[in-house]
Design an enzyme around this catalytic site. Structure first.
Site, PDB file in Angstrom:
ATOM      1  N   ASP A   1      97.445 107.453 -36.258  1.00  0.00           N
ATOM      2  CA  ASP A   1      98.910 106.933 -36.444  1.00  0.00           C
ATOM      3  C   ASP A   1      99.837 108.104 -37.059  1.00  0.00           C
ATOM      4  O   ASP A   1      99.536 108.165 -38.291  1.00  0.00           O
ATOM      5  CB  ASP A   1      98.985 105.405 -37.258  1.00  0.00           C
TER       6      ASP A   1
ATOM      7  N   ASP B   1     104.125 112.851 -39.645  1.00  0.00           N
ATOM      8  CA  ASP B   1     103.444 112.632 -40.671  1.00  0.00           C
ATOM      9  C   ASP B   1     102.356 111.607 -40.598  1.00  0.00           C
ATOM     10  O   ASP B   1     102.417 110.715 -39.731  1.00  0.00           O
ATOM     11  CB  ASP B   1     104.275 112.251 -41.851  1.00  0.00           C
TER      12      ASP B   1
ATOM     13  N   ASP C   1     103.925 104.846 -30.577  1.00  0.00           N
ATOM     14  CA  ASP C   1     103.440 104.590 -31.892  1.00  0.00           C
ATOM     15  C   ASP C   1     102.921 103.106 -32.217  1.00  0.00           C
ATOM     16  O   ASP C   1     102.923 102.677 -33.047  1.00  0.00           O
ATOM     17  CB  ASP C   1     104.532 104.751 -32.936  1.00  0.00           C
TER      18      ASP C   1
ATOM     19  N   HIS D   1      96.763 103.348 -41.819  1.00  0.00           N
ATOM     20  CA  HIS D   1      97.220 103.140 -43.307  1.00  0.00           C
ATOM     21  C   HIS D   1      96.044 102.890 -44.211  1.00  0.00           C
ATOM     22  O   HIS D   1      96.162 102.604 -45.447  1.00  0.00           O
ATOM     23  CB  HIS D   1      98.074 102.082 -43.738  1.00  0.00           C
TER      24      HIS D   1
ATOM     25  N   HIS E   1     105.817 110.337 -34.257  1.00  0.00           N
ATOM     26  CA  HIS E   1     106.097 111.121 -35.723  1.00  0.00           C
ATOM     27  C   HIS E   1     104.886 111.889 -36.200  1.00  0.00           C
ATOM     28  O   HIS E   1     103.614 111.683 -36.021  1.00  0.00           O
ATOM     29  CB  HIS E   1     106.384 109.906 -36.638  1.00  0.00           C
TER      30      HIS E   1
ATOM     31  N   GLU F   1     108.199 109.643 -41.316  1.00  0.00           N
ATOM     32  CA  GLU F   1     108.417 108.117 -40.738  1.00  0.00           C
ATOM     33  C   GLU F   1     107.919 107.319 -41.667  1.00  0.00           C
ATOM     34  O   GLU F   1     108.390 106.181 -42.087  1.00  0.00           O
ATOM     35  CB  GLU F   1     107.602 107.990 -39.485  1.00  0.00           C
ATOM     36  N   GLU F   2     106.471 107.572 -42.343  1.00  0.00           N
ATOM     37  CA  GLU F   2     105.939 106.782 -43.129  1.00  0.00           C
ATOM     38  C   GLU F   2     106.435 106.118 -44.460  1.00  0.00           C
ATOM     39  O   GLU F   2     106.248 105.170 -45.261  1.00  0.00           O
ATOM     40  CB  GLU F   2     104.308 107.092 -43.225  1.00  0.00           C
TER      41      GLU F   2
END
Length: 486
Positions: A116, A79, A170, A458, A77, A146-147
């Site tokens: 990530d 983003d 991922d 994150h 992904h 995705e996030e």
């Protein structure tokens, strides 16, 4: 200092990853990275598509002699999660990520790194560029958003890809192959409140709950880290009774899939309670530090004087909100019976923010058992409905059921064992990989998720282990060479 990573091996990945760090790409702000990827594919002379929801698809023909192999979809992904430390000046919509080499790891200066899923995207880019790798037909699928909702995976059409095998890149532990993941659903809550004018004789304070590690609400929820929203409201409940505290505003957490690290509140207490209030803050900081000493060594809870607010929550609104936040489930709810050590069901009370008479609350629920996820959702609905709030359960996405007879699983086990002398671990993950959604669109796909070792995604502590990037890349290249025939 960011260019230091260009000296790392394999250059095929690190050069592409560096390019990604230079393009702002927080979720919902992906135009620049989508334009970059379109140009990337077109400059290689490859068929390049941008679909209606912002997914980028780049197709590369098989190398000579590999035309009869099953088609492979390399997926990541575009983003990244935009998180930074409070003392870091950074605009995720404009500024590049400043990377650092810290011993055996690459990290970022006060922000999330974007490994990530920048590592997976960079690996797919390297395969598309390569002229010395043997492979069958390749389709690279770079999904959008995705996030914050898996928008790209939700919107993928079932007639744009021809492959038979999905390699999702991922995951975050090198040497492990993931064959299943949890599903999820968002709880979006609104709580209307009324205000009173603050009476005379009150003094204002700003409460700070800071210094927590936060992290990925799927991957790190098992670590028992502090949730800044829950800790702040625990104190607010006690202080309302002990010190006649009145609450004016709250702002806690940031993203639905990140464990909240910081929460703030503007409050007022009668002037005569000032000393007791400050002593109470210190007491609760000591309690939190004692309870969480092993996992939150940098925890800080304190109050600073500020102007007394003009308006505060009405007592009934304040009581109902505090009780609902206090009672709301959070953290690990149940561990898996099928796979020891794996979280089955959890929830993350991610966001609590007040503005213009409405408190907005967000939680992300995860479970590998659909009925358990539904039950947890109804527990949260019941909690907030009793307090006068409104709850919408939305954005549900499916889990990915393991297939232990998967042909690509057996191929990758054999390749890894031959290359590294050991069989990789087979696991499922409590995070919400896109495989569940993608597999629903292309149900014939044989799917595996893998990647290099990434820690603390994150959060501003995010980092990727350098030597595992090499192993991840070599394993990918060897896997492509050994894809079964059609």
């Amino acid at each position: 200092m960011s260019k230091e990573i260009l000296s790392l091996e394999p250059k095929a990945i690190w050069e592409n990853f560096y390019s990604l760090t230079q393009i702002p790409r927080p979720s919902k702000h992906e135009n620049a990275i989508q334009d970059f990827m379109m140009k990337f594919g077109q400059d290689l002379g490859l068929e390049t598509i941008k679909d209606a929801v912002g997914n980028i698809i780049i197709k590369k023909p098989a190398t000579p002699g590999f035309e009869n192999r099953k088609g492979v979809v390399l997926q990541g992904h575009l983003d990244m999660v935009p998180q930074k430390n409070a003392d870091t000046v950074h605009d995720f919509e404009k500024d590049p990520i400043e990377t650092l080499i810290d011993g055996d790891w690459v990290t970022a200066k006060g922000t999330t790194l974007g490994a990530d899923n920048g590592m997976g995207v960079a690996a797919a880019m390297a395969v598309l560029q390569a002229t010395d790798i043997e492979h069958g037909p390749i389709e690279a699928l770079f999904t959008a958003d995705e996030e914050t909702g898996m928008t790209g995976a939700f919107g993928l059409q079932n007639d744009v890809l021809d492959g038979d095998i999905l390699l999702n890149m991922d995951s975050e532990d090198e040497g492990e192959l993931y064959v299943g993941c949890a599903g999820g659903i968002d709880a979006n809550i609104t709580f209307k409140y009324k205000e009173d004018k603050l009476e005379k004789g009150y003094v204002g304070f700003k409460l700070y709950m800071k210094g927590l590690k936060g992290g990925h609400s799927g991957m790190e929820i098992i670590l028992g880290r502090g949730n800044s929203n829950k800790l702040l409201f625990r104190f607010l409940k006690a202080a309302t009774k002990k010190y006649k505290l009145r609450m004016s505003s709250v702002d806690g957490g940031s993203l639905r899939n990140a464990i909240p690290r910081e929460s703030f509140a503007i409050v007022a207490v009668p002037e005569r309670y000032t000393e007791k209030f400050l002593a109470g803050v210190a007491e609760y900081e000591a309690i939190y530090k004692s309870e969480l000493s092993a996992v939150e060594p940098d925890l800080a809870f304190f109050a600073e004087p500020t102007d007394a607010p003009k308006h505060v929550f009405k007592n009934k609104s304040q009581k109902n909100l505090i009780n609902a936040i206090y009672a709301c489930p959070n953290g690990v709810i149940r561990m898996s019976d099928a796979m020891p050590g794996l979280v089955e069901t959890s929830t993350n009370l991610a966001r609590v923010v007040s503005e213009d008479g409405v408190v907005t609350i967000q939680a992300l629920l995860r479970s590998s058992v659909n009925s358990a996820k539904e039950d947890l959702g109804q527990a949260i609905v019941s909690t907030f409905v009793l307090a006068g709030g409104k709850v919408k359960l939305e954005g549900e996405y499916p889990g990915w059921k393991p297939n232990m007879d998967s042909p690509i699983l057996k191929t990758m086990q054999e390749v890894y064992n031959k290359k590294y002398g050991k069989v990789p671990e087979i696991k499922a993950i409590h995070a919400g990989l896109e495989c569940g959604l993608l597999g629903a669109v292309y149900p014939h796909w044989d799917m595996i998720s893998f990647g290099p070792t990434i820690r603390f995604p994150h959060s501003p502590d995010e980092k990727v282990k350098i030597d595992t990037v090499t192993k991840f890349w070599d394993f990918l290249v060897e896997t492509l060479k050994n894809i079964p025939v059609k």
